[in-house]
Scaffold this motif. Structure first.
Motif, PDB file in Angstrom:
ATOM      1  N   ALA A  79       0.284  -4.761   5.247  1.00  0.00           N
ATOM      2  CA  ALA A  79      -1.125  -4.374   5.147  1.00  0.00           C
ATOM      3  C   ALA A  79      -1.779  -4.867   3.863  1.00  0.00           C
ATOM      4  O   ALA A  79      -2.869  -5.442   3.890  1.00  0.00           O
TER       5      ALA A  79
ATOM      6  N   ASP B  78       7.052  -0.984   5.741  1.00  0.00           N
ATOM      7  CA  ASP B  78       7.934  -1.632   6.718  1.00  0.00           C
ATOM      8  C   ASP B  78       8.297  -3.045   6.258  1.00  0.00           C
ATOM      9  O   ASP B  78       9.412  -3.508   6.471  1.00  0.00           O
ATOM     10  N   GLY B  79       7.362  -3.731   5.581  1.00  0.00           N
ATOM     11  CA  GLY B  79       7.679  -5.044   5.031  1.00  0.00           C
ATOM     12  C   GLY B  79       8.611  -4.897   3.834  1.00  0.00           C
ATOM     13  O   GLY B  79       9.647  -5.557   3.729  1.00  0.00           O
ATOM     14  N   ASP B  80       8.263  -3.981   2.948  1.00  0.00           N
ATOM     15  CA  ASP B  80       9.019  -3.729   1.718  1.00  0.00           C
ATOM     16  C   ASP B  80      10.447  -3.250   2.033  1.00  0.00           C
ATOM     17  O   ASP B  80      11.413  -3.773   1.490  1.00  0.00           O
TER      18      ASP B  80
ATOM     19  N   CYS C  63       0.840  -1.209   0.000  1.00  0.00           N
ATOM     20  CA  CYS C  63       0.000   0.000   0.000  1.00  0.00           C
ATOM     21  C   CYS C  63       0.870   1.252   0.000  1.00  0.00           C
ATOM     22  O   CYS C  63       0.570   2.238  -0.682  1.00  0.00           O
ATOM     23  N   SER C  64       1.958   1.226   0.761  1.00  0.00           N
ATOM     24  CA  SER C  64       2.818   2.411   0.876  1.00  0.00           C
ATOM     25  C   SER C  64       3.429   2.783  -0.465  1.00  0.00           C
ATOM     26  O   SER C  64       3.696   3.959  -0.736  1.00  0.00           O
TER      27      SER C  64
HETATM   28  C1  LIG Z   1       8.706 -11.197  -4.075  1.00  0.00           C
HETATM   29  C2  LIG Z   1       7.343 -10.940  -3.507  1.00  0.00           C
HETATM   30  N1  LIG Z   1       6.994 -11.529  -2.350  1.00  0.00           N
HETATM   31  C3  LIG Z   1       5.781 -11.298  -1.803  1.00  0.00           C
HETATM   32  C4  LIG Z   1       4.900 -10.469  -2.428  1.00  0.00           C
HETATM   33  C5  LIG Z   1       3.523 -10.250  -1.835  1.00  0.00           C
HETATM   34  N2  LIG Z   1       3.407  -8.959  -1.186  1.00  0.00           N
HETATM   35  C6  LIG Z   1       2.868  -7.897  -1.808  1.00  0.00           C
HETATM   36  S1  LIG Z   1       2.771  -6.549  -0.844  1.00  0.00           S
HETATM   37  C7  LIG Z   1       3.437  -7.386   0.465  1.00  0.00           C
HETATM   38  C8  LIG Z   1       3.618  -6.769   1.823  1.00  0.00           C
HETATM   39  C9  LIG Z   1       3.687  -5.289   1.835  1.00  0.00           C
HETATM   40  O1  LIG Z   1       3.860  -4.877   3.146  1.00  0.00           O
HETATM   41  P1  LIG Z   1       4.520  -3.496   3.482  1.00  0.00           P
HETATM   42  O2  LIG Z   1       5.782  -3.318   2.744  1.00  0.00           O
HETATM   43  O3  LIG Z   1       4.601  -3.381   4.953  1.00  0.00           O
HETATM   44  O4  LIG Z   1       3.519  -2.447   2.840  1.00  0.00           O
HETATM   45  P2  LIG Z   1       2.053  -2.028   3.292  1.00  0.00           P
HETATM   46  O5  LIG Z   1       1.136  -2.764   2.373  1.00  0.00           O
HETATM   47  O6  LIG Z   1       1.894  -2.426   4.721  1.00  0.00           O
HETATM   48  O7  LIG Z   1       2.041  -0.566   3.094  1.00  0.00           O
HETATM   49  C10 LIG Z   1       3.739  -8.700   0.117  1.00  0.00           C
HETATM   50  C11 LIG Z   1       4.314  -9.698   1.047  1.00  0.00           C
HETATM   51  C12 LIG Z   1       5.294  -9.870  -3.639  1.00  0.00           C
HETATM   52  N3  LIG Z   1       4.492  -9.006  -4.291  1.00  0.00           N
HETATM   53  N4  LIG Z   1       6.519 -10.117  -4.153  1.00  0.00           N
END
Ligand SMILES: Cc1ncc(C[n+]2csc(CCOP(=O)(O)OP(=O)(O)O)c2C)c(N)n1
Ligand code: SF4
Length: 338
Positions: free
Chosen positions: A129, A97-99, A54-55
């Motif tokens: 998220a 935070d995941g990214d 989402c970020s």
């Molecule tokens: C290589 C890869 N692994 C997993 C995914 C699935 N995926 C898409 S978004 C995401 C998590 C995003 O989390 P974050 O960076 O915290 O962003 P937020 O959505 O919380 O803003 C994941 C695991 C992907 N697109 N590509």
């Protein structure tokens, strides 16, 4: 004062956004637009790079400058290439935070070590998220997510301290509650030469209902989470308000409120707190006396000092050392014998 239409008409490419109602993404975009507008940076001289999540949607597709929407965790790697090729561009990275700290964590610490002139805005909403609210490296110990339905057994990174220790020369941490401070920090980061990093605690009503165990209608959550950020943070170097304690309930928080309100010379109300969940905030002129009285109440499981479990926000680092793309160009000139 410039209206919201001013920013929308000048800087926003598409509307409405895909964000859930009340998401922090819109606030962060707005702070960024105000920062570049105040500094007079031409939007055509900005490259906004993002990964997946989402970020990553904060700049792309909404920011009407150049945007590069890349793969999960790799925004800093793409941005490094772009900045090394064209150092004149103001290159900003929006990451989650995941990214940024999970799958892309290695890029983050090495970019900080190199002190490359990127401006990285890392949105910490305490979970993955976009994919449904799984554990992220920022999810607090014990919190409930879809991948930790009985509580998170892990402890989180302190990303701000991690990036500072890795060598970033501008580091700050704010939240979507602190819009003025966040906008000013973005301005400082945009003007700083070197790796500039802001961790932004952001509200995600959709997933944080579970993560923070918030009850109530979905529409009531965004302002509640913003107030919770205010309640659960303190600004470094600023003494802040004193004269209050938290009564942590054993069971029903309303019962704790009724018992606390009955004490003489106090004002009590229920607040949301990241560290404690729902607690009773008790204002008092005599903290020590009140602490003892609260501790004796049958519904109170513990009494916490006003700063306990609060998150520190503010400016953490501002220093100077050689910037990577400048050093790279100097070495290339030397290698060519210029
Ligand atoms: C290589 C890869 N692994 C997993 C995914 C699935 N995926 C898409 S978004 C995401 C998590 C995003 O989390 P974050 O960076 O915290 O962003 P937020 O959505 O919380 O803003 C994941 C695991 C992907 N697109 N590509
Ligand atoms: S899931 Fe959360 S972070 Fe994603 S758009 Fe919805 S509120 Fe925002």
């Amino acid at each position: 004062m410039k209206s919201l239409y001013y920013y929308r008409d000048r800087y926003v490419r598409a509307q409405p956004t895909a964000f859930c109602p009340g998401c922090g993404g819109g606030i962060i975009l707005q702070c960024f637009l105000r920062a570049i507008d105040d500094l007079g940076i031409d939007k055509d001289r900005i490259l906004a790079v993002s990964g997946i999540g989402c970020s990553a949607w904060i700049p792309s597709p909404y920011f009407d400058g150049d945007t590069l929407h890349t793969t999960h965790g790799r925004a800093i790697a793409f941005a490094t290439g772009a900045k090394a090729f064209n150092p004149d561009l103001t290159t900003v990275v929006f990451t989650g935070d995941g990214d940024g700290a999970g799958i892309g964590g290695n890029h983050l610490i090495h970019a900080a070590r190199r002190n490359i002139d990127l401006k990285v805005f890392l949105v910490n909403n305490f979970s993955y998220a976009m994919t449904g609210g799984q554990i992220a490296p920022t999810t607090l110990h014990g919190e409930t997510t879809v991948t930790s339905p009985y509580g998170n057994p892990e402890s989180p990174f302190d990303i701000t301290q991690l990036v500072k220790a890795a060598g970033a020369t501008y580091v700050a941490k704010w939240s979507t509650y602190h819009v003025v401070e966040l906008t000013n920090a973005m301005k400082e980061a945009l003007q700083h030469k070197g790796f500039s990093f802001i961790e932004i605690l952001s509200q995600c009503p959709t997933q944080q209902r579970r993560v923070f165990n918030l009850r109530g209608a979905l529409e009531s959550l965004p302002p509640r989470i913003l107030e919770m950020f205010g309640e659960s943070t303190y600004v470094r170097g600023r003494p802040g308000k004193t004269g209050y304690l938290y009564a942590v309930p054993k069971g029903d928080v309303k019962e704790t409120l009724i018992q606390a309100e009955a004490l003489e010379g106090v004002k009590a109300r229920i607040v949301d707190h990241i560290g404690f969940g729902q607690v009773v905030r008790v204002e008092t002129k005599q903290p020590e006396v009140t602490r003892e009285k609260l501790g004796g109440l049958s519904s109170v499981g513990g009494v916490a000092d006003h700063l306990e479990k609060k998150i520190e926000v503010g400016l953490f680092e501002r220093s100077e050392r050689p910037e990577f793309t400048e050093s790279l160009r100097a070495i290339m000139r030397k290698a060519k014998g210029e």
